[in-house]
Design an enzyme around this catalytic site. Structure first.
Site: not given
Ligand code: PNS
Length: 165
Positions: A17, A41, A90, A127
């Site tokens: 990250h 998660k 990745r 993570s």
């Molecule tokens: O990659 P990660 O760590 O699972 O990302 C988590 C997070 C919170 C950044 C992601 O789930 C997110 O952007 N959630 C916000 C909700 C949202 O906008 N959902 C629609 C995406 S098209």
């Protein structure tokens, strides 16, 4: 001035990250690292702990700020006037997962997503894997910043203590 948002769960932030954050901060005028919660998660650290770790490891980056968000990422981007989202990739699985979200976000508000390829050194780091390996006694000290490693070891030890009680 172009502001971008680098969103994630960061549970916890890894060296992978941090590499994306540093490289994105060199491209954009301002980078906002935004911690959200992905309900699919399992979570080890609370939102305030993830924010604190991110602030600590980004402290040397003058154009980076760290904020939490809830709700849609596109609404957060609009609130802070950021026209772009940055995500690290990745490999193919990340691309398959991220592409529809990037397209949906572009459809919703026009916010664009910029993908940065993860540095080869960190291509296998997530993570989730870091937590799994550390919880089973593996050495992850080269995969996360030292301050994060200390918190991770302490949290897992406390959790193991709770489980035997
Ligand atoms: O990659 P990660 O760590 O699972 O990302 C988590 C997070 C919170 C950044 C992601 O789930 C997110 O952007 N959630 C916000 C909700 C949202 O906008 N959902 C629609 C995406 S098209």
């Amino acid at each position: 001035m172009t502001r971008a948002v680098c969103p994630g769960s960061f549970d916890p932030v890894t060296n992978g990250h941090l590499d994306i954050v540093r490289r994105a901060a060199a491209i954009f005028d301002e980078l906002v690292v935004a911690t959200g919660t992905n309900p699919s998660k399992s979570r080890l650290f609370e939102p305030d702990e993830r924010l604190a770790m991110l602030r600590e490891v980004c402290a040397d980056l003058p154009n980076v700020t760290v904020m939490g968000f809830t709700g849609l990422i596109v609404d957060f981007c609009r609130e802070i006037d950021a026209p772009a989202i940055v995500k690290g990739l990745r490999g193919g699985n990340d691309y398959e997962y991220e592409l529809p979200m990037a397209q949906m976000n572009q459809h919703l508000t026009g916010v664009e997503t910029v993908f940065l390829p993860t540095h080869a050194s960190w291509g296998y780091v997530s993570s989730s894997l870091v937590k799994e390996v550390a919880s089973l006694g593996g050495d992850v000290s080269s995969l996360v910043p030292p301050a994060v490693h200390a918190r991770l070891v302490a949290r897992l030890a406390a959790r193991a203590g709770d489980e035997v009680r």
